[in-house]
Design a protein around this motif. Structure first.
Motif, PDB file in Angstrom:
ATOM      1  N   VAL A 117       0.840  -1.199   0.000  1.00  0.00           N
ATOM      2  CA  VAL A 117       0.000   0.000   0.000  1.00  0.00           C
ATOM      3  C   VAL A 117       0.877   1.253   0.000  1.00  0.00           C
ATOM      4  CG1 VAL A 117      -1.688   1.351   1.318  1.00  0.00           C
ATOM      5  CG2 VAL A 117      -1.970  -1.124   1.092  1.00  0.00           C
ATOM      6  N   ALA A 118       1.909   1.254   0.832  1.00  0.00           N
ATOM      7  CA  ALA A 118       2.795   2.422   0.908  1.00  0.00           C
ATOM      8  C   ALA A 118       3.499   2.670  -0.419  1.00  0.00           C
ATOM      9  CB  ALA A 118       3.816   2.224   2.028  1.00  0.00           C
ATOM     10  N   MET A 119       3.958   1.613  -1.059  1.00  0.00           N
ATOM     11  CA  MET A 119       4.631   1.773  -2.350  1.00  0.00           C
ATOM     12  C   MET A 119       3.677   2.304  -3.406  1.00  0.00           C
ATOM     13  SD  MET A 119       7.004  -1.689  -2.445  1.00  0.00           S
ATOM     14  CE  MET A 119       7.564  -1.347  -4.117  1.00  0.00           C
ATOM     15  N   ALA A 120       2.428   1.789  -3.406  1.00  0.00           N
ATOM     16  CA  ALA A 120       1.436   2.252  -4.382  1.00  0.00           C
ATOM     17  C   ALA A 120       1.111   3.726  -4.192  1.00  0.00           C
ATOM     18  CB  ALA A 120       0.169   1.405  -4.278  1.00  0.00           C
ATOM     19  N   ALA A 121       1.225   4.199  -2.939  1.00  0.00           N
ATOM     20  CA  ALA A 121       0.943   5.602  -2.640  1.00  0.00           C
ATOM     21  C   ALA A 121       2.158   6.498  -2.857  1.00  0.00           C
ATOM     22  CB  ALA A 121       0.453   5.735  -1.202  1.00  0.00           C
ATOM     23  N   GLY A 122       3.277   5.914  -3.282  1.00  0.00           N
ATOM     24  CA  GLY A 122       4.477   6.697  -3.532  1.00  0.00           C
ATOM     25  C   GLY A 122       5.238   7.083  -2.289  1.00  0.00           C
ATOM     26  N   LEU A 123       4.980   6.386  -1.164  1.00  0.00           N
ATOM     27  CA  LEU A 123       5.701   6.673   0.070  1.00  0.00           C
ATOM     28  C   LEU A 123       7.062   5.972   0.042  1.00  0.00           C
ATOM     29  CD1 LEU A 123       2.759   6.145   2.604  1.00  0.00           C
ATOM     30  CD2 LEU A 123       3.602   8.317   1.679  1.00  0.00           C
ATOM     31  N   PRO A 124       8.093   6.579   0.614  1.00  0.00           N
ATOM     32  CA  PRO A 124       9.412   5.933   0.639  1.00  0.00           C
ATOM     33  C   PRO A 124       9.409   4.727   1.571  1.00  0.00           C
ATOM     34  CG  PRO A 124       9.425   7.960   1.926  1.00  0.00           C
ATOM     35  CD  PRO A 124       8.095   7.907   1.255  1.00  0.00           C
ATOM     36  N   VAL A 125       9.854   3.573   1.095  1.00  0.00           N
ATOM     37  CA  VAL A 125       9.880   2.349   1.897  1.00  0.00           C
ATOM     38  C   VAL A 125      11.228   1.647   1.714  1.00  0.00           C
ATOM     39  CG1 VAL A 125       7.381   2.013   1.725  1.00  0.00           C
ATOM     40  CG2 VAL A 125       8.882   0.926   0.058  1.00  0.00           C
ATOM     41  N   ALA A 126      11.561   0.793   2.675  1.00  0.00           N
ATOM     42  CA  ALA A 126      12.761  -0.029   2.570  1.00  0.00           C
ATOM     43  C   ALA A 126      12.491  -1.211   1.646  1.00  0.00           C
ATOM     44  CB  ALA A 126      13.174  -0.533   3.948  1.00  0.00           C
ATOM     45  N   ILE A 187      17.393   0.050   7.959  1.00  0.00           N
ATOM     46  CA  ILE A 187      17.487   1.483   7.681  1.00  0.00           C
ATOM     47  C   ILE A 187      18.107   2.190   8.882  1.00  0.00           C
ATOM     48  CG2 ILE A 187      16.215   3.574   7.092  1.00  0.00           C
ATOM     49  CD1 ILE A 187      16.215   1.466   4.896  1.00  0.00           C
ATOM     50  N   ARG A 188      19.152   2.928   8.637  1.00  0.00           N
ATOM     51  CA  ARG A 188      19.789   3.690   9.722  1.00  0.00           C
ATOM     52  C   ARG A 188      19.144   5.070   9.809  1.00  0.00           C
ATOM     53  NH1 ARG A 188      24.126   0.796  11.299  1.00  0.00           N
ATOM     54  NH2 ARG A 188      25.036  -0.662   9.781  1.00  0.00           N
ATOM     55  N   PHE A 255      -7.906   6.026  15.856  1.00  0.00           N
ATOM     56  CA  PHE A 255      -6.564   6.475  16.190  1.00  0.00           C
ATOM     57  C   PHE A 255      -5.586   5.813  15.221  1.00  0.00           C
ATOM     58  CE2 PHE A 255      -8.707   7.026  20.307  1.00  0.00           C
ATOM     59  CZ  PHE A 255      -8.266   8.299  20.653  1.00  0.00           C
ATOM     60  N   PHE A 256      -4.439   6.443  15.026  1.00  0.00           N
ATOM     61  CA  PHE A 256      -3.395   5.847  14.206  1.00  0.00           C
ATOM     62  C   PHE A 256      -2.031   6.148  14.827  1.00  0.00           C
ATOM     63  CE2 PHE A 256      -4.452  10.008  12.413  1.00  0.00           C
ATOM     64  CZ  PHE A 256      -3.220  10.642  12.397  1.00  0.00           C
ATOM     65  N   HIS A 257      -1.094   5.245  14.560  1.00  0.00           N
ATOM     66  CA  HIS A 257       0.271   5.348  15.076  1.00  0.00           C
ATOM     67  C   HIS A 257       1.179   4.871  13.959  1.00  0.00           C
ATOM     68  CE1 HIS A 257       3.745   4.941  17.679  1.00  0.00           C
ATOM     69  NE2 HIS A 257       3.777   3.627  17.545  1.00  0.00           N
ATOM     70  N   ILE A 258       1.831   5.812  13.267  1.00  0.00           N
ATOM     71  CA  ILE A 258       2.644   5.499  12.090  1.00  0.00           C
ATOM     72  C   ILE A 258       4.113   5.716  12.435  1.00  0.00           C
ATOM     73  CG2 ILE A 258       2.965   5.894   9.630  1.00  0.00           C
ATOM     74  CD1 ILE A 258       0.244   7.348   9.632  1.00  0.00           C
ATOM     75  N   GLU A 259       4.924   4.714  12.166  1.00  0.00           N
ATOM     76  CA  GLU A 259       6.348   4.783  12.490  1.00  0.00           C
ATOM     77  C   GLU A 259       7.175   5.005  11.227  1.00  0.00           C
ATOM     78  OE1 GLU A 259       7.327   1.252  14.626  1.00  0.00           O
ATOM     79  OE2 GLU A 259       5.830   1.611  16.189  1.00  0.00           O
ATOM     80  N   TRP A 260       8.188   5.866  11.369  1.00  0.00           N
ATOM     81  CA  TRP A 260       9.070   6.223  10.260  1.00  0.00           C
ATOM     82  C   TRP A 260      10.510   6.214  10.736  1.00  0.00           C
ATOM     83  CZ3 TRP A 260       6.393   7.800   5.751  1.00  0.00           C
ATOM     84  CH2 TRP A 260       5.027   8.096   5.941  1.00  0.00           C
ATOM     85  N   PRO A 265      17.644  15.216   7.753  1.00  0.00           N
ATOM     86  CA  PRO A 265      16.627  16.254   7.939  1.00  0.00           C
ATOM     87  C   PRO A 265      15.673  16.313   6.749  1.00  0.00           C
ATOM     88  CG  PRO A 265      18.764  17.069   8.614  1.00  0.00           C
ATOM     89  CD  PRO A 265      19.012  15.727   7.984  1.00  0.00           C
ATOM     90  N   GLY A 266      14.372  16.164   7.019  1.00  0.00           N
ATOM     91  CA  GLY A 266      13.360  16.223   5.975  1.00  0.00           C
ATOM     92  C   GLY A 266      13.262  14.978   5.119  1.00  0.00           C
ATOM     93  N   LYS A 267      13.985  13.887   5.487  1.00  0.00           N
ATOM     94  CA  LYS A 267      13.955  12.641   4.728  1.00  0.00           C
ATOM     95  C   LYS A 267      13.442  11.514   5.624  1.00  0.00           C
ATOM     96  CE  LYS A 267      15.952  14.279   0.946  1.00  0.00           C
ATOM     97  NZ  LYS A 267      15.277  14.325  -0.369  1.00  0.00           N
ATOM     98  N   TYR A 268      12.415  10.814   5.149  1.00  0.00           N
ATOM     99  CA  TYR A 268      11.780   9.780   5.951  1.00  0.00           C
ATOM    100  C   TYR A 268      11.562   8.511   5.140  1.00  0.00           C
ATOM    101  CZ  TYR A 268      10.766  13.788   8.926  1.00  0.00           C
ATOM    102  OH  TYR A 268      10.890  14.910   9.708  1.00  0.00           O
ATOM    103  N   CYS A 269      11.568   7.380   5.844  1.00  0.00           N
ATOM    104  CA  CYS A 269      11.289   6.087   5.234  1.00  0.00           C
ATOM    105  C   CYS A 269      10.195   5.417   6.054  1.00  0.00           C
ATOM    106  CB  CYS A 269      12.542   5.222   5.208  1.00  0.00           C
ATOM    107  SG  CYS A 269      12.329   3.599   4.439  1.00  0.00           S
ATOM    108  N   PHE A 270       9.112   5.001   5.389  1.00  0.00           N
ATOM    109  CA  PHE A 270       7.974   4.379   6.064  1.00  0.00           C
ATOM    110  C   PHE A 270       8.388   3.059   6.703  1.00  0.00           C
ATOM    111  CE2 PHE A 270       4.479   1.260   5.766  1.00  0.00           C
ATOM    112  CZ  PHE A 270       3.518   1.874   6.551  1.00  0.00           C
ATOM    113  N   LEU A 271       8.005   2.865   7.971  1.00  0.00           N
ATOM    114  CA  LEU A 271       8.273   1.613   8.676  1.00  0.00           C
ATOM    115  C   LEU A 271       7.010   0.777   8.804  1.00  0.00           C
ATOM    116  CD1 LEU A 271      10.112  -0.275  10.264  1.00  0.00           C
ATOM    117  CD2 LEU A 271       9.754   1.182  12.291  1.00  0.00           C
ATOM    118  N   GLU A 272       5.969   1.317   9.478  1.00  0.00           N
ATOM    119  CA  GLU A 272       4.712   0.588   9.581  1.00  0.00           C
ATOM    120  C   GLU A 272       3.615   1.504  10.097  1.00  0.00           C
ATOM    121  OE1 GLU A 272       5.916  -2.515  12.353  1.00  0.00           O
ATOM    122  OE2 GLU A 272       4.623  -1.632  13.877  1.00  0.00           O
TER     123      GLU A 272
END
Length: 382
Positions: A117-126, A187-188, A255-260, A265-272
């Motif tokens: 789902v994250a990849m389809a939405a264009g979110l950065p993922v590992a 991901i570091r 409620f939602f709890h999204i981890e990245w 700075p300003g760069k994020y990778c979706f975790l879950e």
């Protein structure tokens, strides 16, 4: 409205959900596996049904059927707990109750489903893949390099999650893992979250972000003491990614709890994503941070009401969990004397959370994020 609060043992904060429902004139019903619930909770609920084994789905069907026969159609059912999301979604489908059904819940709880789902939405993922044997893992390691992380396709927190640093680790890991697993690049970066509440129309009515000194996986596997805190100014880049993520996963009235991972700075990778409140006392930390009541926000959303919708993050609230196995430099007495002006709580961590969070915790409050970070580091100094 008829609302069922579904919970094993009814943790202390669930009385706040029940009270919020009563404030809006709703019928507050409970199903749990504890025959002895506190009197104040029993007196707040309109009825409580005791089910000795809540994993027995036939028993849960009978309990909801009984409450339906007595009070009429059930309008909402909610556990606010990761473990029970699957059962509550099945009950919603079987009783035609608004909210996430099994098809959506299965995607939102699966590490593979989240990634797709994250990849389809264009979110950065590992980069990652499902693995069944050591040969697949070695091939993936050749492609992306070490270190790697391997974890269950469906899991809670950092349970059964391991870092792999060599081919020897790959060979060894298959002696203690069972079931479906996903392997990803390690991901570091710093762990940050995007947390809040979204109404039934997809509008986020409260948002915040927490930062951690270590990942929960490291805290569990290496027995590290852990701290985290909310910022008072959220990075606009993270806000944009968070809103896109909530929309991509179709989260509504939850409620939602999204981890990245913040890799720069300003760069994020979706975790879950977790479609439930953050764990332990975090929802109360969120309340303290903006002088709001998110329990009421939850109950009010059923009526399209939006209390506290203009709330601002006034304070940083910090959590520090100490492990008894670690010889910390500063005593509890010293900490309380030195920082009593901003101390909210200092007490043992409930047993179910001790593996991840430590055995004793401190909760602090201050408008200055930097002071909060300094105090948290002082508490955990060794």
């Amino acid at each position: 409205m008829n609302v069922i609060i579904l919970s094993p043992h009814f943790p202390p904060n669930h009385i706040n959900y029940a009270r919020a429902l009563k404030k809006y004139g709703d019928t507050a019903l409970g199903i749990g596996d504890n025959p002895w619930i506190p009197d104040d909770l029993r007196n707040t609920l309109d009825e409580y049904v005791y089910v000795p084994d809540m994993t027995n789905y036939d028993a849960m069907i009978r309990a909801v059927g009984y409450l339906t026969a007595k009070y009429g159609k059930i309008d909402r059912i909610d556990s606010q707990n990761e473990f029970w999301l699957g059962i509550e979604s099945r009950l919603r489908e079987d009783f035609n109750i608004f909210g996430q059904k099994p098809a959506q819940t299965d995607i939102n709880r699966s590490k593979l489903g989240m990634k797709s789902v994250a990849m389809a939405a264009g979110l950065p993922v590992a980069k990652g893949m499902e693995v069944e044997n050591a040969e697949q893992l070695r091939k993936f390691a050749q492609e992306v390099g070490f270190p790697l992380v391997i974890k269950p396709v469906v899991g809670v927190g950092a349970s059964a999650t391991y870092a792999l640093n060599s081919n020897e680790d790959i060979d060894n890991c298959f002696s203690y893992i069972h079931g479906r697993y996903i392997c990803e690049q390690y991901i570091r970066g710093d762990i940050v979250t995007f947390d809040g509440f979204v109404d039934r129309n997809g509008r986020i009515t409260f948002q915040t972000s927490h930062e951690y000194n270590a990942g929960v996986m490291e805290s569990v596997n290496e027995a590290l003491s852990l701290y985290y805190f909310n910022v008072t100014e959220i990075d606009p880049v993270l806000v944009d990614l968070g809103h896109r993520c909530v929309e991509a996963f179709g989260v509504r009235e939850r409620f939602f709890h999204i981890e990245w991972f913040r890799t720069a700075p300003g760069k994020y990778c979706f975790l879950e994503i977790n479609v439930r409140p953050p764990g332990l006392y975090t929802i109360d930390m969120m309340n303290y941070s903006a002088d709001i009541d998110l329990y009421e926000v939850w109950a009010a959303s059923f009526h399209d009401c939006h209390p506290f919708e203009n709330a601002k993050l006034k304070y940083s609230i910090g959590f520090a969990g100490r492990r008894v196995s670690v010889n910390h430099k500063h005593s509890t007495e010293d900490i309380l004397h030195r920082f009593g002006d901003c101390m909210i709580m200092a007490e043992p961590v409930p047993g179910a959370y001790a593996d991840a969070m430590g055995e004793f915790f401190f909760l602090i409050k201050d408008p200055d994020v930097n002071r909060v970070k300094d105090i948290l580091r002082y508490i955990l100094e060794v």
